[in-house]
Design a protein around this motif. Sequence first.
Motif, short mmCIF file in Angstrom:
data_model
loop_
_atom_site.label_atom_id
_atom_site.label_comp_id
_atom_site.label_asym_id
_atom_site.label_seq_id
_atom_site.Cartn_x
_atom_site.Cartn_y
_atom_site.Cartn_z
N PHE A 139 -18.90 -22.72 -34.24
CA PHE A 139 -17.25 -22.81 -33.21
C PHE A 139 -15.92 -23.20 -34.19
N SER A 140 -14.76 -22.69 -33.96
CA SER A 140 -13.50 -22.12 -34.44
C SER A 140 -13.85 -24.34 -34.49
N THR B 52 -11.10 -24.99 -31.22
CA THR B 52 -11.29 -24.96 -29.70
C THR B 52 -11.46 -26.22 -29.71
N GLY C 280 -9.31 -24.81 -27.85
CA GLY C 280 -9.47 -23.13 -27.45
C GLY C 280 -9.93 -24.02 -25.54
N ASP D 33 -13.92 -19.89 -22.34
CA ASP D 33 -14.48 -18.98 -23.27
C ASP D 33 -14.89 -19.16 -24.59
N ALA D 34 -14.92 -20.40 -24.55
CA ALA D 34 -16.45 -20.07 -26.14
C ALA D 34 -17.41 -19.89 -24.94
N ARG E 258 -18.31 -17.51 -23.36
CA ARG E 258 -17.98 -15.97 -23.10
C ARG E 258 -18.45 -15.87 -24.33
N ASP E 259 -18.06 -16.37 -25.16
CA ASP E 259 -18.58 -16.33 -27.58
C ASP E 259 -19.75 -16.59 -27.36
N HIS F 29 -21.63 -13.19 -26.42
CA HIS F 29 -22.04 -12.24 -26.89
C HIS F 29 -23.19 -12.94 -28.58
N HIS F 30 -22.92 -13.97 -28.76
CA HIS F 30 -23.96 -14.59 -29.74
C HIS F 30 -25.17 -14.18 -29.67
N TYR G 138 -22.76 -21.08 -19.80
CA TYR G 138 -23.26 -19.70 -19.76
C TYR G 138 -24.11 -19.02 -19.23
#
Length: 317
Positions: free
Chosen positions: A140-141, A144, A148, A152-153, A155-156, A159-160, A188
């Motif tokens: 992660f950035s 974040t 961040g 939102d993290a 949700r990312d 996607h991963h 998540y």
Amino acid sequence: MDVTGVMSPAAEPADALGPAERPAAAVVGAVWRSLGYVARTFGVPRGVRGLAVEVAYTAVHMSLYPWGLVDEVLRPLGTFAHHRTETLSPAQRSLVVSDMESSTTPVLLVHGIVDNRSIFALLARALRRRGFGVVHAINFSVLTAFTGDIRDAARDLGHHVERLCASTGADRVHIVGHSLGGLIARYYVQRLGGDARVDTLVTLGTPHEGSLIAHVLPPTRVPMQLQPGSDLLRELEEPAPDCRTRFLAVWSRQDQLIIPQRAARLTHPDLQVTEIELEHVGHLSMTIDSEVVHLVTRLLSRRPVRGNRERTGALAG
């Protein structure tokens, strides 16, 4: 005598203290917890050893930290992509993999606040040796933590997970989250339907009930979400009926970043939780502790793990 929830109409609430008494009680409690931490750390040889290991591994991790950032660019498929075994024939795999069914489930490693994939160097190697064909650590950035949002993290992360399933043909994955990474993964699973994809979630030193350390961090979104009693933590306390993911929550009484240390426990009536309590392991060195590595690889291989507290939750029966 415990009289929680029992109070006569004329009785004064137990927490109805004067304005001067509440801060005093909080200070006394903080001092008492601090003395207990010092006693556990310096009062026994194992505590001193645990502190030495934490200091030494912090230095090692700082030296590996830049490589964790560069490595993602050089090898986006994962640090151990060249050790993947799913392309081998069943006969070949049987020579190197002792558990064919478990090893076909990808493992996704999620780091903590302002960290990167390098924190999992030893654990990923242990999983590879155990025969897991896909062990993938994401980054992660660094921002974040300051700009961040945990939602939102999460949700990312979803996607991963979807990309990992698509690339491997797997229906479900295992996730190991260290510190903040465990909280992102839990959100998540509980709030975004991730239990349909996540077979097992392991949290290592994750502030499930927040940490008082968050109060001294910059007052941005993520630190505020990590404060005890935050809106995000209250959201995670809401019912999670029929959650299909099983949890392993590992926490340590010598964790120097989760204050109080018991805030890393995962207590939720709807979740299948196995809890492991450690005595003399620091926050970062939790990812390299031999007992933790053994427990994680054992659990992900579908071998029983006896914890300090095991609860089947809503899926019992």
